[in-house]
Enzyme design. Structure first.
Site, mmCIF file in Angstrom:
data_model
loop_
_atom_site.group_PDB
_atom_site.id
_atom_site.type_symbol
_atom_site.label_atom_id
_atom_site.label_comp_id
_atom_site.label_asym_id
_atom_site.label_seq_id
_atom_site.Cartn_x
_atom_site.Cartn_y
_atom_site.Cartn_z
ATOM 1 N N ARG A 128 -10.194 -0.116 15.152
ATOM 2 C CA ARG A 128 -10.144 0.669 13.919
ATOM 3 C C ARG A 128 -11.147 0.027 12.971
ATOM 4 N NH1 ARG A 128 -4.159 1.590 11.424
ATOM 5 N NH2 ARG A 128 -4.785 -0.264 10.279
ATOM 6 N N TYR A 152 14.534 30.433 5.731
ATOM 7 C CA TYR A 152 13.415 31.236 6.246
ATOM 8 C C TYR A 152 13.453 31.375 7.767
ATOM 9 C CZ TYR A 152 11.273 30.583 1.643
ATOM 10 O OH TYR A 152 11.011 30.572 0.299
ATOM 11 N N MET A 204 10.459 24.306 0.929
ATOM 12 C CA MET A 204 9.681 23.416 0.067
ATOM 13 C C MET A 204 10.572 22.568 -0.846
ATOM 14 S SD MET A 204 6.539 24.366 -2.505
ATOM 15 C CE MET A 204 5.603 25.222 -1.285
ATOM 16 N N LYS A 223 0.851 -1.202 0.000
ATOM 17 C CA LYS A 223 0.000 0.000 0.000
ATOM 18 C C LYS A 223 0.882 1.246 0.000
ATOM 19 C CE LYS A 223 -0.372 -0.243 5.003
ATOM 20 N NZ LYS A 223 -1.083 0.264 6.148
#
Ligand code: PLP
Length: 376
Positions: A136, A270, A318, A38
């Protein structure tokens, strides 16, 4: 493009994956193995990993989403294949026509898969999922009777065949946790109840990687292994991959985009969360959170450059982050290894998990489509 000319690459060692599958099969010699692919094979590439796992003897492949299973069929996978995370209105008919075993956790799913089977003129293969204590997905203990009775009736009508009864552990990565034996007891009860009602499953299964590695009594007919197949320890308490006889499959490396000298007092990235303590050399690693590098690796994530471990300086942006090389030098084009097996001195996915407050599962799975996979 040559590998070194690539901005970033995730090298996927399929020979290591095959060796891991063989090692896991040896841990559960009387059970079949389901290769869990998956989430794009935990970031490693579902199609290539499924193929390699089958070559190493995985009789089954498993995905969460039906769309993931259908993509494997479209890529030519013809073996036993199961998917388990369904929502109402899902692609039941396509899955039935593609001979995919569909997990069923409740009556609504049984009704939808039965309707799809009737429409397709086929018998659907379904596996009943029991919530034995994970809380779950899965049928709650109070609802088994109705689901099992309805599944038997659907078998008699020829719309479904119950091929499996299965469940999933909550705490298998904490050996000795009391919930493990409690879940096993509930699972045995559910299986024997279903069998008394005339259900004849081909496979009963509950073990994930940690249970495969530590709990033989949980192996039943099949073990579902994800993380260990990718060569990662489910939890450091179980030992390192090498302790467990596993080899990490993914190596994530990048090519330095720039190297420059700057004076002391130079703010980096940043927010200027890092300021150079003196004159130094800064290297630019051209990967960032859009590539799946956790932003929580700001000031923390380890990288191997020029044979030495460095730490991300300032914030992960990013597309890029910066490393302070101090008095050392490097060239644009040099390699920066973020993680790999660790035998060239590079950090591992576990090191990134520790540095960023997450688990190694997340470190590899979040590597994004922007990063080319290079299969070796
Ligand atoms: N089975 C199910 C239902 C899962 O959701 C997962 C993954 O979370 C697995 C098996 C494989 O678990 P692991 O990666 O710990 O082997």
């Amino acid at each position: 493009m040559s590998e070194t000319a690539m901005r970033v690459r995730a090298q996927i060692d399929l020979a290591a994956l095959r060796a891991n599958v063989r090692a896991l099969r040896a841990r559960a010699p009387r059970s079949q193995l389901m290769a869990v692919v998956k989430a794009n094979g935990y970031g490693h590439g579902a199609i290539r990993c499924a193929r390699a796992a089958r070559q190493a003897g995985a009789g089954w492949v498993g995905t969460a989403l039906p769309q993931e299973a259908l993509a494997l069929r479209a890529a030519g996978d013809r073996g036993r294949l199961m998917c388990w995370l369904w929502t109402p209105g899902g692609p039941w008919r396509e899955a039935v026509e593609a001979d995919i075993d569909c997990s069923v956790s409740g009556l609504w799913a049984l009704e939808e898969v039965s309707a799809a089977a009737r429409a397709a003129g086929r018998t659907a293969r379904i596996q009943l999922k029991i919530d034995t204590g994970l809380g779950r997905n899965g049928c709650a203990p109070g609802d088994w009777e109705r689901l099992i009775a309805a599944a038997r009736a659907a078998e008699d009508a020829g719309t479904v065949r119950v091929t499996g009864i299965w469940s999933h552990f909550a705490c298998a990565d904490e050996p000795g946790h009391p919930s493990i034996q409690a879940q096993l007891a509930v699972f045995r009860d559910a299986v024997s109840y279903a069998e008394r009602q005339g259900i004849r499953p081909e496979v009963r299964h509950i073990a994930n990687s940690p249970a495969t590695l530590t709990l033989p009594e949980s192996h039943f007919d099949l073990v579902r292994t994800g993380i260990a197949m990718y060569g990662i320890s489910p939890d450091p308490v179980l030992g390192s991959p090498a302790d467990l006889g596993l080899r990490p499959v993914m190596t994530l490396s990048a090519t330095l985009a720039s190297v420059k000298r700057v004076p002391g007092g130079h703010g980096v990235s940043y927010g200027h969360r890092y300021v150079t303590p003196g004159e130094t050399t800064l290297a630019l690693v051209p990967v960032g959170y859009a590539d799946g590098i956790p932003r929580s690796g700001s000031g923390a994530g380890p990288v191997l450059i020029g044979g030495k471990w460095r730490t991300v300086a300032g914030r992960v942006a990013m597309d890029q982050f910066v490393v302070d090389l101090g008095g050392d030098s490097a060239e644009p084009g040099d390699e920066a290894v973020l993680f790999g097996p660790g035998d060239r001195g590079e950090p591992t996915a576990e090191d990134w998990a520790r540095a960023t407050g997450t688990i190694a599962y997340e470190v590899v799975t979040r590597i994004s489509d922007r990063v080319p996979r290079v299969y070796v």
